[in-house]
Motif scaffolding. Structure first.
Motif, PDB file in Angstrom:
ATOM      1  N   LEU A 465      -5.133  -8.011  -2.994  1.00 49.66           N
ATOM      2  CA  LEU A 465      -4.109  -7.132  -2.350  1.00 49.66           C
ATOM      3  C   LEU A 465      -4.309  -5.576  -2.483  1.00 49.66           C
ATOM      4  N   GLU A 468      -7.262  -4.076  -1.053  1.00 48.45           N
ATOM      5  CA  GLU A 468      -7.261  -3.931   0.492  1.00 48.45           C
ATOM      6  C   GLU A 468      -6.187  -2.677   0.578  1.00 48.45           C
ATOM      7  N   LYS A 470      -2.797  -2.989   0.370  1.00 44.48           N
ATOM      8  CA  LYS A 470      -1.501  -3.439   0.982  1.00 44.48           C
ATOM      9  C   LYS A 470      -0.305  -3.303  -0.064  1.00 44.48           C
ATOM     10  N   ARG A 473       3.621   0.310  -1.832  1.00 40.74           N
ATOM     11  CA  ARG A 473       5.160   0.284  -1.609  1.00 40.74           C
ATOM     12  C   ARG A 473       6.012  -0.428  -2.918  1.00 40.74           C
TER      13      ARG A 473
END
Length: 610
Positions: A465, A468, A470, A473
């Motif tokens: 992740l 990628e 992602k 946050r």
């Protein structure tokens, strides 16, 4: 002048003693049955004795046949895969020579497996790591079961090895036990620099060749890795529990002082074997276990010991839990900053004053039980010294009082000026269960995280992740199906660089898992050892992506912010553990996984009946 015992220390110890009254007495009854008035080989059948001594030199056989002098058993965890254990290769011959010089004999009773967690981190073999502790305990018992020994020496340093040896030793608690360290490697690339390269590699900023060069500069020679993980926490633990010679834990391998300490350890074992009241099972009591927990807290030691100390104590019929750790942590100050809780390594800690200074400070504040028995005799104050080769004694081993002032207060501080007022180990509780968090390396601004969950069932998924893009946050990584009954509770060390990078970018990140995070738990808040685990009905099994989780190290809470009605309506998905049951020896450990205790009970399959 006698210093009054700290009230919390007294309260926790008394509570442990009361809780353990029946199990402790049952253990002592077993020891009483095992004790013999003379040498343990006395009266053995002639064929049995001949087998036991067949390969020994003629002079040793003569000594053994007389059944007067002690025979010392050696349990060794030697292999040269582990840098910390490589120095043990020639210890048996040195021990035999030292035993002869003391009028005794010594034999290698057995070898135990010793895996390197540094090699298996993130690999399939790590799923055998925790249970290797119990295999080592079993192998120790096999070695000593020949019942021809009057004392035992234990050669081991690293993560699961020392707890396993300790548990095995307590099955023969009528025998004296001396643990013999090998010492840390000399300092190489700093731990801070090593961590930076790891984070750079995780971000794709440096090549694998650069990473490998950095790792080899950090881990470069024989001896224990120099950061303060589980291996060095083990050494601290054995010394503060009175099973090492004073000041011997962090003396480098291959030095004259290290050699002298090894010889003297043999002399101590021989001397102790003459007294039938010095068995390790009598020596280890609730006060000694509490001293071990205090040492762990005062040094910011490995979170793995919230499992190991529990299992080690149970081997002696002593019941401790995470409430005991948490209550002691609230009153024990942090006196040492060693990586990952600081930039120094264990060699710097030793140079600043080491274990002798640390214990002197804790004793001065009533934060250790002095009235305990050690391999040096009665009283932990015997350990407020340091070893040296005294020129006045022709360079022979001697002990002197430790300095009254730390040589480097950036590494080791007096109890009146601690790095923090508590030990930095806290118990988190909430609807998700009970978990341990280590905050000694977590900055105050990072100790509260409220963010949506990202649910994972494998630590490698986080790296995917991240690559990628992602994970830019705030989030709480929930890594489940990592407990002892699921897959053997591997360390999730691969999570560290990714979470560290994201935290450095300003995101609020945290970890919640029923797995382990290793002795190198660092700057990211990590609620680990969550109990009950997912496969045991733990609520972590019902967490879904996007669920809000609040982790607060200061209020010591861990809450899944989903209504009871919603949680009752959810069905936890059946975990797919097929990839964790076969290959790399995992098939052989099915019995261990099926019978493992809860994390708070030590995660051992050996003590589920206590």
């Amino acid at each position: 002048m006698t210093v009054p015992l700290h009230a919390t220390l007294a309260t926790v110890t008394a509570r442990i003693e009361q809780r353990s009254a029946k199990t402790r007495q049952a253990y002592l009854d077993v020891l009483a049955q095992a004790k013999k008035p003379g040498p343990y080989r006395g009266g053995m059948g002639c064929a049995n004795a001949a087998h036991a001594y067949a390969a020994m030199p003629a002079n040793d056989k003569l000594v053994l046949r007389q059944e007067r002098q002690p025979n010392v058993g050696i349990i060794t965890a030697y292999n040269d895969m582990l840098s910390a254990h490589q120095p043990y290769e020639h210890y048996p011959e040195k021990i035999r020579a030292a035993a002869r010089a003391a009028g005794a004999t010594a034999q290698v009773a057995g070898g135990v497996p010793a895996m390197c967690d540094g090699v298996t981190q993130g690999e399939d073999g790590m799923e055998l790591s925790l249970f290797s502790r119990d295999v080592i305990a079993l192998a120790t018992a096999v070695g000593l079961s020949h019942n021809v020994f009057d004392a035992a020496l234990f050669l081991g340093v690293c993560d699961k090895i020392v707890p396993g040896l300790f548990i095995g030793a307590l099955q023969f608690g009528h025998l004296p036990a001396v643990f013999v360290p090998a010492g840390p490697m000399t300092s190489g690339l700093s731990n801070d620099d090593k961590a930076k390269v790891r984070q750079q590699y995780a971000q794709g900023l440096v090549s694998r060749e650069v990473l490998l060069e950095a790792e080899q500069a950090a881990y470069h020679s024989a001896g224990t890795c120099t950061f303060y993980g589980t291996a060095n926490s083990n050494q601290m633990l054995m010394e503060i529990m009175g099973l090492h010679l004073p000041g011997s834990s962090f003396v480098n391998p291959g030095t004259p002082l290290r050699e002298a300490l090894t010889v003297d350890a043999v002399k101590r074992a021989v001397a102790l074997s003459q007294d039938k009241e010095t068995g390790v099972g009598y020596q280890i009591n609730a006060k000694v276990i509490v001293n071990g927990i205090v040492g762990l807290l005062a040094t910011g030691g490995s979170t793995n010991h919230t499992l190991h100390i529990v299992a080690m104590a149970r081997a002696a019929g002593i019941l401790v839990n995470w409430d005991d750790f948490a209550e002691l942590s609230a009153c024990v100050p942090l006196l040492a900053r060693v990586y990952p809780n600081g930039s120094a390594d264990v060699n710097h800690f030793q140079a600043a004053g080491g274990m002798g200074y640390l214990m002197a400070q804790l004793l001065s504040a009533g934060l250790l039980h002095d009235d305990v028995h050690t391999i040096m005799g009665q009283g932990l104050h015997r350990y407020t010294v340091e070893p040296w080769l005294n020129p006045a004694l022709n360079g022979q081993l001697d002990w002197r009082d430790v300095p009254t002032k730390s040589a480097d207060e950036a590494v080791l501080r007096p109890v009146t000026q601690p790095f923090s007022a508590d030990g930095g180990l806290r118990l988190l509780q909430g609807n998700l269960g009970r978990a341990v968090v280590k905050v000694s390396a977590v900055k105050p601004e990072h100790r509260q995280v409220r963010a949506p969950a990202i649910v994972l069932t494998d630590q490698k998924q986080l790296g995917v992740l991240f690559k990628e893009g992602k994970l830019e946050r705030d989030f709480v990584a929930v890594v489940r199906n990592q407990g002892p009954q699921a897959n053997g509770m591997p360390e999730l060390h691969r999570l560290t660089p990714v979470l560290g990078v994201l935290q450095d970018k300003g995101f609020k990140v945290a970890l919640v898992t029923d797995g382990r995070m290793s002795g190198a738990s660092g700057k990211v808040p990590a609620a680990i050892h969550l109990s009950p685990e997912s496969v045991n009905g733990g609520l972590i099994g019902k967490v879904q992506d996007g669920d809000m989780i609040a982790l607060d190290c200061d209020t010591q809470t861990l809450q899944l912010e989903v209504s009871d009605a919603e949680l009752a309506a959810r069905t936890a998905p059946t975990p797919d553990l097929s990839g964790n049951q076969h290959g790399t020896g995992r098939d052989l450990f099915a019995l261990f996984r099926a019978n493992a205790a809860l994390a708070e009970e030590g995660a051992s399959p050996l003590f589920t009946n206590i």
